[in-house]
Design a protein around this motif. Structure first.
Motif, PDB file in Angstrom:
ATOM      1  N   VAL A  97       0.968  -1.237  -0.079  1.00 45.50           N
ATOM      2  CA  VAL A  97      -0.072  -0.010  -0.032  1.00 45.50           C
ATOM      3  C   VAL A  97       0.802   1.372   0.193  1.00 45.50           C
ATOM      4  O   VAL A  97       1.574   1.431   0.816  1.00 45.50           O
ATOM      5  N   MET A  98       0.899   2.153  -1.038  1.00 44.79           N
ATOM      6  CA  MET A  98       1.831   3.142  -1.239  1.00 44.79           C
ATOM      7  C   MET A  98       1.436   4.330  -0.349  1.00 44.79           C
ATOM      8  O   MET A  98       0.222   4.461   0.042  1.00 44.79           O
ATOM      9  N   GLY A 151      12.547  -1.675   1.769  1.00 44.05           N
ATOM     10  CA  GLY A 151      13.490  -2.779   1.808  1.00 44.05           C
ATOM     11  C   GLY A 151      12.943  -4.214   2.079  1.00 44.05           C
ATOM     12  O   GLY A 151      11.723  -4.471   2.431  1.00 44.05           O
ATOM     13  N   SER A 152      13.673  -5.006   1.571  1.00 49.36           N
ATOM     14  CA  SER A 152      13.233  -6.479   1.699  1.00 49.36           C
ATOM     15  C   SER A 152      12.849  -6.990   3.204  1.00 49.36           C
ATOM     16  O   SER A 152      12.346  -7.833   3.500  1.00 49.36           O
ATOM     17  N   GLU A 153      13.525  -6.230   4.159  1.00 51.69           N
ATOM     18  CA  GLU A 153      13.262  -6.709   5.658  1.00 51.69           C
ATOM     19  C   GLU A 153      11.689  -6.507   5.831  1.00 51.69           C
ATOM     20  O   GLU A 153      11.138  -7.046   6.811  1.00 51.69           O
ATOM     21  N   MET A 154      10.947  -5.916   5.043  1.00 50.10           N
ATOM     22  CA  MET A 154       9.549  -5.686   5.090  1.00 50.10           C
ATOM     23  C   MET A 154       8.759  -6.622   4.621  1.00 50.10           C
ATOM     24  O   MET A 154       7.208  -6.275   4.109  1.00 50.10           O
ATOM     25  N   ALA A 155       9.217  -7.618   3.876  1.00 51.06           N
ATOM     26  CA  ALA A 155       8.409  -8.676   3.120  1.00 51.06           C
ATOM     27  C   ALA A 155       7.327  -9.338   3.774  1.00 51.06           C
ATOM     28  O   ALA A 155       6.595  -9.666   2.991  1.00 51.06           O
ATOM     29  N   ALA A 156       7.570  -9.373   5.171  1.00 53.26           N
ATOM     30  CA  ALA A 156       6.279  -9.932   5.889  1.00 53.26           C
ATOM     31  C   ALA A 156       5.224  -9.050   6.397  1.00 53.26           C
ATOM     32  O   ALA A 156       4.615  -8.802   7.609  1.00 53.26           O
ATOM     33  N   HIS A 157       5.259  -7.814   5.807  1.00 54.54           N
ATOM     34  CA  HIS A 157       4.257  -6.528   6.178  1.00 54.54           C
ATOM     35  C   HIS A 157       2.873  -6.978   6.282  1.00 54.54           C
ATOM     36  O   HIS A 157       2.198  -6.631   7.233  1.00 54.54           O
ATOM     37  N   HIS A 158       2.356  -7.784   5.468  1.00 48.37           N
ATOM     38  CA  HIS A 158       0.922  -8.351   5.479  1.00 48.37           C
ATOM     39  C   HIS A 158       0.731  -9.081   7.043  1.00 48.37           C
ATOM     40  O   HIS A 158      -0.169  -8.964   7.707  1.00 48.37           O
ATOM     41  N   ALA A 159       1.907 -10.052   7.294  1.00 44.38           N
ATOM     42  CA  ALA A 159       1.656 -10.748   8.361  1.00 44.38           C
ATOM     43  C   ALA A 159       1.722  -9.744   9.787  1.00 44.38           C
ATOM     44  O   ALA A 159       0.882  -9.899  10.628  1.00 44.38           O
ATOM     45  N   ALA A 216      -1.312  -9.124  12.535  1.00 38.36           N
ATOM     46  CA  ALA A 216      -1.350  -9.687  14.008  1.00 38.36           C
ATOM     47  C   ALA A 216      -1.344  -8.301  14.797  1.00 38.36           C
ATOM     48  O   ALA A 216      -1.789  -8.500  16.116  1.00 38.36           O
ATOM     49  N   THR A 217      -1.282  -7.035  14.209  1.00 39.29           N
ATOM     50  CA  THR A 217      -1.156  -5.885  15.194  1.00 39.29           C
ATOM     51  C   THR A 217      -2.407  -5.026  14.653  1.00 39.29           C
ATOM     52  O   THR A 217      -2.695  -4.094  15.497  1.00 39.29           O
ATOM     53  N   ASP A 218      -3.015  -5.075  13.658  1.00 40.13           N
ATOM     54  CA  ASP A 218      -4.110  -4.292  13.177  1.00 40.13           C
ATOM     55  C   ASP A 218      -3.314  -2.918  12.784  1.00 40.13           C
ATOM     56  O   ASP A 218      -3.998  -1.822  13.067  1.00 40.13           O
ATOM     57  N   ILE A 219      -2.025  -2.889  12.575  1.00 40.31           N
ATOM     58  CA  ILE A 219      -1.636  -1.643  12.165  1.00 40.31           C
ATOM     59  C   ILE A 219      -1.208  -1.651  10.605  1.00 40.31           C
ATOM     60  O   ILE A 219      -0.352  -2.374  10.138  1.00 40.31           O
ATOM     61  N   PRO A 220      -1.618  -0.808   9.745  1.00 40.13           N
ATOM     62  CA  PRO A 220      -1.414  -0.681   8.457  1.00 40.13           C
ATOM     63  C   PRO A 220       0.150  -0.092   8.126  1.00 40.13           C
ATOM     64  O   PRO A 220       0.525   0.451   8.965  1.00 40.13           O
ATOM     65  N   VAL A 221       0.621  -0.886   6.884  1.00 35.63           N
ATOM     66  CA  VAL A 221       1.960  -0.268   6.748  1.00 35.63           C
ATOM     67  C   VAL A 221       1.944   0.347   5.202  1.00 35.63           C
ATOM     68  O   VAL A 221       1.180  -0.241   4.373  1.00 35.63           O
TER      69      VAL A 221
END
Length: 347
Positions: free
Chosen positions: A180-181, A261-269, A273-278
């Motif tokens: 989500v941009m 960055g590739s470290e956020m590849a699990a942003h959906h999970a 888990a937190t109900d916080i949009p990225v």
């Protein structure tokens, strides 16, 4: 809150078929209108999808020398005058330069070696100086005829045509779940009126082998550091971020903005888990996380570049965050981020 902040300004309309690489007349009219509204350079840049430095340079170059007002039509006329094609190339107009380059390409010199040799051989003749990109252009651009096309065989690549780099628009999707941009981020995030919107990033240690996550709250500039002792894979990042944000009340963690960055590849999970949009920044746009970029610069006082960041314990990261949050900030009216956060928690 100022009334003109309640609605976003109209976006500049781009003429059909116009290249997005260069500012167009509609962009320049938009700049002039927004300058009359006393909008900031960063606000105008965000509306046009440009770098603030592009807008700043455009305004500086095209102000009236007398009254200092930006002149969009004069700016467009100058731009049109600079852009006629085809333009004669420097190599094609200078026979001595062309012969020197062709002779050394025949000897299998690289374009960069030729450029340096030209500067040493003709130090006082700037017309004999070119950069290596000019030589590549003379070889690869169709129809120029500045250098013999068969000379491309003397290049180390041996290619008769240039291999294009991938453009941002042609990249494969970076993550399994779509990003989500930042353009879809709620307007309340931009004006910093509502607390709980965070910006995040990594500071990287020696040889990319270690990292520390950094989180900055946009309205208070409060800093939290994310401990990553075992690596910065997507799974490590997800778990560490989740543990960090859960230390705060839910109403103080409304969203998170990160780069791609590739470290956020699990942003959906993480969001599930937190109900916080990225939200994700556009490529190559660090100013879209300005608070976080500034904070990372401050943190380099504690974590210098080229050092191993895995040696820092969780307690040490907490101590650094406490010290940084205890510094008075001009942007907060000389309050500290800790004081601002305490006020929010009390309320």
């Amino acid at each position: 809150m100022a009334p003109n902040r309640l609605r976003a300004p109209a976006q500049a309309e781009r003429a059909p078929g116009a290249s997005s690489r260069y500012l167009q007349e509609a962009d320049r009219l938009h700049i002039a209108d927004r300058l009359r509204d006393k909008a900031s350079v960063r606000a105008i840049a965000a509306e046009l999808g440009r770098s603030p430095s592009t807008i700043s340079r455009e305004i500086r170059r095209n102000r009236h020398p007398g009254n200092g007002q930006y002149r969009p039509y004069a700016a467009q006329a100058r731009a049109d005058g600079r852009r006629p094609r085809p333009k004669p190339g420097k190599i094609g107009e200078n026979a001595a330069l062309r012969d020197f380059i062709q002779d050394h390409l025949d000897k299998r010199w690289s374009p960069e070696q030729i450029c340096q040799a030209l500067r040493r051989r003709f130090p006082a003749r700037p017309e004999m100086h070119v950069v290596h990109e000019t030589i590549y252009q003379a070889l690869y651009v169709q129809g120029r005829g500045e250098l013999r096309r068969e000379l491309t065989r003397a290049l180390r690549t041996g290619r008769a045509r240039r291999k294009p780099h991938r453009q941002a628009a042609s990249r494969q999707p970076r993550f399994t779940h779509p990003m989500v941009m930042i353009s879809e981020r709620p307007a309340e995030v931009e004006d910093r009126a509502v607390p709980g919107h965070w910006e995040g990033d990594l500071i990287i240690g020696k040889d990319g082998g270690s990292a520390i996550g950094t989180l900055v709250e946009r309205s208070t500039r409060y800093v939290m550091l994310v401990h990553l002792p075992t690596g910065r894979s997507a799974e490590h990042m997800r778990d560490a971020l989740q543990a960090t944000v859960q230390a705060l009340p839910a109403h103080l963690v409304r969203s998170l903005t990160w780069d791609q960055g590739s470290e956020m590849a699990a942003h959906h999970a993480f969001s599930v888990a937190t109900d916080i949009p990225v939200y994700f920044c556009d490529p190559g746009s660090p100013w879209q996380r300005g608070s976080n970029e500034n904070t990372n610069g401050l943190l380099r006082q504690y974590f210098p570049k080229g050092t191993d960041l895995s040696v820092h314990s969780r307690d040490h990261l907490d101590a650094v965050a406490v010290e940084l949050n205890g510094r008075p900030r001009k942007t907060l009216g000389w309050e500290t981020p800790a004081e601002r956060l305490r006020t929010l928690l009390a309320a």
